[in-house]
Design an enzyme around this catalytic site. Structure first.
Site, PDB file in Angstrom:
ATOM      1  N   SER A  18     -70.293  -2.990 -71.070  1.00  8.76           N
ATOM      2  CA  SER A  18     -69.162  -3.848 -71.421  1.00  8.76           C
ATOM      3  C   SER A  18     -67.839  -3.295 -70.928  1.00  8.76           C
ATOM      4  CB  SER A  18     -69.101  -4.034 -72.943  1.00  8.76           C
ATOM      5  OG  SER A  18     -68.861  -2.801 -73.584  1.00  8.76           O
TER       6      SER A  18
ATOM      7  N   LYS B 132     -65.424  -6.176 -81.821  1.00  6.17           N
ATOM      8  CA  LYS B 132     -64.411  -5.777 -80.840  1.00  6.17           C
ATOM      9  C   LYS B 132     -63.089  -6.501 -81.080  1.00  6.17           C
ATOM     10  CE  LYS B 132     -67.823  -4.661 -77.274  1.00  6.17           C
ATOM     11  NZ  LYS B 132     -68.386  -4.997 -75.966  1.00  6.17           N
TER      12      LYS B 132
END
Length: 784
Positions: free
Chosen positions: A669, A712
């Site tokens: 990511s 996140k």
């Protein structure tokens, strides 16, 4: 003359002894003696472990002896028979090669005839005769041969050779030159040996009697049982058996279990009550009867009550609460419903374990918990077979016996912390337990029969899915429990944490008041977590200091915690909040990552210096992260013309990518974050400090989707970020994000790397550098 040292042996005059000779020097001595038919002087060495004893390690007094037989064996050793003749004393050692030589002199015994000596001789013969009768392994002819000896010195030497004495005692007898003194010491030794042998015989006789007594008691017990059976009397053991049999018959259980118990009862009747096998069978029957075979608690099918209980105990956690209410709704419509198998996955401190207890209270079920952290033996789950000493059922069966019902809420805590070793894999044993199609016939090794677990509501907890094997994940209904926002933490602190800690610290009413701004500052500057565990510790710290003030000033003391006095109570702030930097920097990008403790913001730095095209990665980076970095750099090289760079720009630069402030970073990511940092370095264009991003990059510049989006975005919200770039393929995941978070964040969906660079970099001075693409679309929060 030649001399041979002896280990653990003292050679007496008039004594014939077989010896095995293995030392090289001793074998050479035998070879020399065989040629000349000479005498050899034998002396005992002081330490038996010494292979080559020095003169100081050999006793001075020894024995002249002749070798009567000698036989060489195949392994190189020599077997000899030596006959002792007379005593001798070593005067000195003579230097020689191979063979040990000594200068010796004869030793004369001091013999004086007297009545006392004659009496000692007679007593020694009588004592040895008694010793021979007590010591049954001694040859029968030995006392006869001794009785024919009249010489006191020879008599003492022959007798001592027959006794079992230590090497030091034998050497002292050899060194004693007065026959009278030797006989007197010998008598004491014989009397001591006779007493020891008599004690040994008494012990053997007593043990034999005990064995005979046990056999007699067994025989009499069997007769007594037969008599009692004829008379119709019931002894204690039979009464216990009848009580046990009545429990087996009355206990509601499966047909298989009842047949097995009755079979074990028949075996138990045939056994002695004192036998070890009888204890094993009784323990087995007790374990089977302790299980709640057909005992169930009635579910409380009241959706309003269940929702109230769940809301009272926990704030948020909407998906888990909905799943429990759905189960109760279906249970109201269906008679036979299998228990759900849920797995709550989330960071520590978000209430996974305590939520299971609330579910039990809401459904009116018993609650049992089994901690699986560190479990590495398959028998912990399935139990041990009864062939092992101390065998017992596994944790599943033990917990159900403790619960007392066959449909409890069963919490398997920390299921991702199990390990594997040579004893088996406990995760593999759980496959049957957590499979709704198999657990109605769960088989424990100790019970060795089927047990129905289908009515049990299993709830598992884990911090991360990668610690759970894929076949086990397939059997679980995964429910992700994300971290809390600031507003949720404020509500939790107000509703739960502050009242709980005030009660725990003895504070009442208005003795403690915490303002909302003070609690918000505690959340922002003293904790950095997805859950509320550290927040609860800080609240407890405040309560302790207030409690001290109340004790010192009296019960009328009051404390109002504000932002002004908070630092005095909790100390200097540990974290900074909302400070993103004073200016936009070149090569510095805010990335977002998911960890076992929730989402975190990861700053990624890049620098370029003149060099030879080398790329350096530092920080504790995983393999996937390093591969993302390589893919990002390859993409930049392939698009060098679009960035206004020379095709071979990378050959003149060394690029260094560094990830500070975090440990163990890995996962697909960080590709767009790394690419943005490197582009910023090579083009010398700064990156906006209020932008954070997450997403993987392909070699063609496409932005791939990622996981853990909710965690996140919460991390970006906690850090004060205003703009977040996420992959467009993650747009469906935004439905799970709180509206409060989306209102504070400018979430932009990107498909290509060019869109990322346009949104993240300050390009006001470099218009037209990138390909003409539309700016990334902005997400408008919708009402939940």
């Amino acid at each position: 003359m030649p001399m041979m040292p002896l280990r653990d042996l003292v050679l007496f005059p008039h004594m014939a002894v077989p010896l095995i000779i293995g030392r090289d020097s001793s074998v050479l001595t035998l070879t020399e003696v065989a040629r000349g038919d000479k005498e050899v002087f034998f002396a005992a060495q002081k330490e038996a472990k010494t292979n080559n004893p020095s003169p100081d390690e050999i006793h001075e007094i020894g024995t002249f002896a002749a070798i009567s037989q000698m036989l060489r064996l195949p392994d190189g050793t020599v077997r000899i028979v030596v006959e002792g003749r007379r005593r001798g004393r070593i005067v000195r050692f003579v230097a020689s090669e191979g063979v040990m030589r000594v200068e010796v002199e004869d030793v004369e015994e001091t013999t004086e005839s007297s009545n006392e000596l004659e009496a000692l001789v007679r007593q020694a013969k009588a004592a040895f005769d008694q010793y021979g009768k007590t010591h049954r392994t001694m040859p029968q002819e030995s006392p006869i041969l001794v009785s024919a000896i009249d010489d006191p010195g020879r008599l003492a030497d022959v007798i001592i050779a027959q006794l079992k004495t230590k090497i030091e005692q034998r050497q002292s007898f050899l060194q004693e030159l007065n026959p009278a003194a030797r006989l007197e010491a010998l008598l004491k030794n014989i009397q001591s040996e006779i007493e020891i042998l008599q004690v040994e015989r008494k012990i053997k006789s007593r043990v034999k009697k005990q064995v005979e007594k046990s056999q007699k008691e067994y025989y009499l017990n069997e007769q007594l049982q037969a008599i009692q059976k004829e008379l119709g009397e019931k002894d204690e053991f039979r009464s216990e058996l009848q009580e046990l049999e009545a429990r087996v018959i009355e206990k509601p259980m499966s047909d298989e279990a009842k047949d097995r118990c009755l079979k074990e009862m028949r075996k138990l009747r045939m056994m002695s009550p004192m036998s070890a096998e009888a204890t094993v069978v009784r323990n087995y029957l007790d374990s089977v009867l302790a299980l709640p075979w057909d005992t169930y608690t009635e579910d409380r099918i009241d959706l309003a009550f269940a929702a109230k209980v769940l809301d009272e105990d926990h704030y948020g956690l909407r998906k888990v609460k909905e799943r429990v209410l759905e189960y109760l709704a279906v249970a109201a419509l269906v008679e036979r419903l299998k228990g759900p198998i849920l797995c709550l996955v989330g960071p520590p401190g978000v209430g996974k374990t305590s939520l299971a207890r609330s579910v039990a209270r809401a459904t009116n079920r018993q609650f049992v918990r089994v901690a699986l952290g560190g479990v590495r033996d398959e028998a912990e789950i399935r139990g041990h077979r009864r062939t092992y000493i101390g065998a017992m059922p596994g944790k599943i069966i033990q917990a159900l016996s403790k619960a007392g019902s066959n449909n409890p809420v069963f919490l398997l805590d920390e299921i991702d912390k199990m390990s594997t070793d040579f004893r088996g894999d406990p995760a593999a044993a759980l496959l049957e337990v957590l499979d709704p199609e198999q657990n109605e016939t769960f088989s424990d090794h100790y019970l060795d029969m089927d047990y129905d677990l289908s009515k049990v509501m299993f709830i598992c907890t884990a911090n991360a899915l990668h610690g759970i094997p894929a076949p086990l994940q397939d059997r679980l209904e995964i429910i992700r429990v994300a971290g809390y926002t600031e507003q949720e933490k404020l509500a939790i602190a107000k509703r739960y944490l502050i009242p709980k800690q005030m009660e725990a610290h003895g504070l009442e009413g208005e003795q403690l008041v915490v303002t909302q701004q003070a609690m918000l500052q505690t959340i922002r500057r003293y904790t950095k977590e997805a859950g509320v565990r550290n927040l609860e510790r800080e609240v407890a710290s405040i309560c302790r200091k207030v409690a001290r003030r109340v004790v010192r000033s009296g019960p009328t003391a009051r404390a109002r915690i504000t932002t002004r006095n908070l630092e005095r109570l909790l100390g200097a702030p540990r974290f900074r909040h909302g400070r993103l930097g004073e200016r936009d920097d070149i090569g510095f990008v805010n990335g977002l990552a998911w960890t076992n403790v929730g989402g975190v913001m990861v700053p990624i730095e890049a620098a370029a210096v003149r060099g030879t095209g080398k790329t350096t990665l530092t920080g504790q980076l995983g393999t996937v992260f390093q591969e993302s970095c390589q893919a990002a750099i390859t993409y930049i090289r392939s698009r060098s013309a679009s960035f206004g760079l020379k095709p071979d720009f990378y050959q003149e630069l060394d690029i260094h990518v560094h990830v500070p402030e975090l440990w163990g970073v890995d996962g697909p990511s960080a590709g767009i974050t790394i690419a943005t940092a490197v582009v910023s370095v090579v083009t010398r264009i700064p990156v906006r400090r209020d932008v954070a991003m997450t997403g993987e990059i392909t070699l063609r510049g496409q932005v791939s989707p990622i996981g853990g989006l909710k965690e996140k975005l919460l991390a970006a919200h906690r850090a004060g970020i205003t703009t977040v770039l996420i992959p467009k393929d993650n747009e469906p995941d935004l439905a799970e994000i709180s509206r409060l978070v989306l209102e504070k964040l400018d979430v932009r969906l990107v498909e290509h790397m060019d869109e990322v660079l346009l949104a993240a970099m300050d390009i006001t001075r470099r218009d037209g550098l990138f390909s003409a693409r539309e700016p990334a679309p902005t997400v408008t929060p919708e009402r939940e």
